[in-house]
Each structure stands twice: as C-alpha cells, then as structure tokens.
Design a protein around this motif. Structure first.
Motif, PDB file in Angstrom:
ATOM      1  N   ALA A 196      22.253   2.202  18.579  1.00 20.76           N
ATOM      2  CA  ALA A 196      22.614   1.453  17.371  1.00 20.76           C
ATOM      3  C   ALA A 196      21.546   1.673  16.310  1.00 20.76           C
ATOM      4  N   LEU A 197      21.982   2.181  15.154  1.00 18.30           N
ATOM      5  CA  LEU A 197      21.072   2.451  14.053  1.00 18.30           C
ATOM      6  C   LEU A 197      21.384   1.537  12.869  1.00 18.30           C
ATOM      7  N   GLY A 198      20.545   1.612  11.837  1.00 15.01           N
ATOM      8  CA  GLY A 198      20.737   0.793  10.650  1.00 15.01           C
ATOM      9  C   GLY A 198      21.762   1.391   9.704  1.00 15.01           C
ATOM     10  N   ALA A 199      22.161   0.617   8.717  1.00 16.31           N
ATOM     11  CA  ALA A 199      23.228   1.017   7.797  1.00 16.31           C
ATOM     12  C   ALA A 199      22.877   2.266   6.997  1.00 16.31           C
ATOM     13  N   LYS A 200      21.590   2.502   6.736  1.00 15.85           N
ATOM     14  CA  LYS A 200      21.171   3.672   5.957  1.00 15.85           C
ATOM     15  C   LYS A 200      20.710   4.815   6.852  1.00 15.85           C
ATOM     16  N   GLU A 201      20.938   4.686   8.145  1.00 15.32           N
ATOM     17  CA  GLU A 201      20.509   5.713   9.102  1.00 15.32           C
ATOM     18  C   GLU A 201      21.742   6.344   9.750  1.00 15.32           C
ATOM     19  N   SER A 202      21.544   7.513  10.335  1.00 19.80           N
ATOM     20  CA  SER A 202      22.673   8.211  10.944  1.00 19.80           C
ATOM     21  C   SER A 202      22.180   9.143  12.036  1.00 19.80           C
TER      22      SER A 202
END
Length: 284
Positions: free
Chosen positions: A254-260
């Motif tokens: 699970a990553l953050g909204a600005k990460e991929s």
C-alpha cells in the motif's frame, strides 16, 4: 535587472551551500548513522534551512558544527527532516478499500503480519488496529509499526491524540466504513484523547531506517504511504526492492496517493488490487 557581477556571486553561494549541505549529511551519517544523502534535495534543503533559522544560526556549516557536538540539536533536526503529517483514517477511501479488498485476503491466512513503515506518531497504526478489530481479524494479526525517529515512536506508543481532532477523525472513520461510535475507542482526558491500550496489544513499535536497515520479517501487507515522495529515484528503487523482498507471495503493498509502483524495479511483479487507492498485490 541582475548585473553580470551579481549572477556569478549567487551561483557561487549556491555552490558553497551545496558543498556545505553534502558535508553536513555526511557528518550526520558518520556521527549518528542517519543517512539522508539520497533524500530529494529541494525538500531536504528547505528543512535544513528551517532548522538553521530556528537555531539562530546563519550557515549550514554552523549547524553542522552544533549538531555534531550536541545530540539534542541532532534530535531537533531529525524531527524537522522526517515528515510527521498524519491523521486517523486519513484518505478514508483508502481505508474503505483496505476493509473491502485487503481484509478478505487476510481472512485466508491463519496469521498475518502487517508492516507500517514510517508510522510517524501512530494515527495510521491505530486506524488499522480499529479496522482489523471491527473486521474480526485482529486476534490473528500483528502490526509492526516502524519509524526512523524514536521520539515520534514514543508518542505513537502513548496513543494520545489532540481532542480537538476527534470531530475530523470521526468523520474520516465513518467515510472509511466504520459502523460503531468512534468515541468508544478513546477516553477524553483534558485536551487529549487516550485510545484504548487493547488496540495495540498486537502492535510492535520499533525504530527502523528505510534508508539503511534491511528486511526483518516476512509480511502479508506493507503500508508505506507518503514517505517515498521525499526520496530521490535511486533511494525509492532501493526501498521498493526492500518491500518486494519482505512481502510474501500474494502479499499487498500500500502506497500513498502521490506514489506508484510504476517505473519501480519490480513493477511487473505486482498487479493492481485497487490502482486508485495504490493497493498492489505481489504476483511473481
């Protein structure tokens, strides 16, 4: 208009600042073991200068001299460099996706290990603990909550959050699929909300440095949100490798909204469980 004399002088100051910053980061690494040399330069420079002004100093070199001889100054710098913006059930849609798409996977395991990397002051950890409790899987799950900073880990262990934030957190909780009264989970004391100690009976809080430390277990879920955006590309790639090596097959990242996961070394090893909420399942 900038004169031809002023421009070289400005460039020279920038060069000196860059040299001073590199020396400071090297000194921090050799003196204290914290490696910030591959953090995103612009963000790091802002945070270092914020500390310089707060200490009443005027140069990076002056800050280096102080922190090398004063561990308390190093602690203050560490608090400034490591980002601690957090809230309970932050981005409620993410927690709703965990509830509906990750929890069913956890129910297939006899026991699950969850790593919250860069847990900061613990709001995300308590949010996950509440969610797992409500879904009936907390008794066979253990959360490992880690951060580089021991001071924020102490605050996370205490489980006391500002009382004036509870209205916001309650709304987040409801949007995240919470079905109980959020106030059942904490006791109001003065201006703080003390969360139930039972929520962290299965939580291990520990210091861990994503930059330099290795994997310490195998995990079914790794949550690392809004941490890698402060790293440069090489460091991001290294952390992605660490997470890949730490996840069991079919484990969830699970990553953050600005990460991929895109453009990471192991992009092809994952499939999207919920691309919008940055939930990925390891498949190879």
């Amino acid at each position: 208009m900038t004169s031809s004399v002023e421009q070289p002088e400005a460039e020279e100051r920038d060069d000196v600042d860059e040299i001073e910053l590199a020396l400071l980061l090297e000194g921090v690494y050799r003196r204290y073991g914290f490696d910030f040399r591959e953090y995103a330069p612009a963000s790091l420079r802002r945070r270092v200068w914020r500390r310089i002004h707060a200490e009443g100093l005027t140069t990076v070199s002056a800050l280096q001299d102080r922190l090398l001889h004063d561990p308390a100054c190093m602690e203050r710098l560490l608090l400034g460099i490591s980002v601690h913006v957090s809230s309970m059930f932050r981005d409620p849609a993410f927690f709703l996706a965990v509830r509906t798409k990750v929890v069913p996977l956890l129910r297939t395991y006899p026991f699950t290990r969850i790593w919250v990397a860069g847990c900061s002051t613990g709001e995300e950890v308590y949010s996950l603990a509440i969610l797992l409790h409500e879904e009936g899987v907390s008794d066979r799950a253990r959360i490992y909550a880690t951060d580089i900073n021991e001071s924020v880990l102490e605050r996370a262990r205490a489980g006391v959050f500002p009382l004036d934030k509870m209205r916001e957190y309650t709304q987040n909780y409801i949007k995240a699929g919470g079905a109980r009264a959020f106030s059942e989970y904490y006791l109001a004391k003065y201006d703080g909300a003390q969360f139930q100690r039972s929520l962290v009976d299965n939580v291990v809080f520990a210091q861990h440095n994503l930059v330099s430390d290795r994997s310490f277990n195998e995990f079914n879920v790794i949550v690392c949100r809004n941490v890698m955006i402060y790293f440069d590309r090489a460091l991001q790639d290294r952390v992605h490798r660490l997470f890949y090596d730490s996840l069991v097959m079919f484990g969830v990242l699970a990553l953050g909204a600005k990460e991929s996961i895109h453009f990471s070394p192991h992009e092809s090893s994952y499939e999207a469980l919920d691309a919008g909420e940055r939930l990925y399942k390891k498949v190879t």
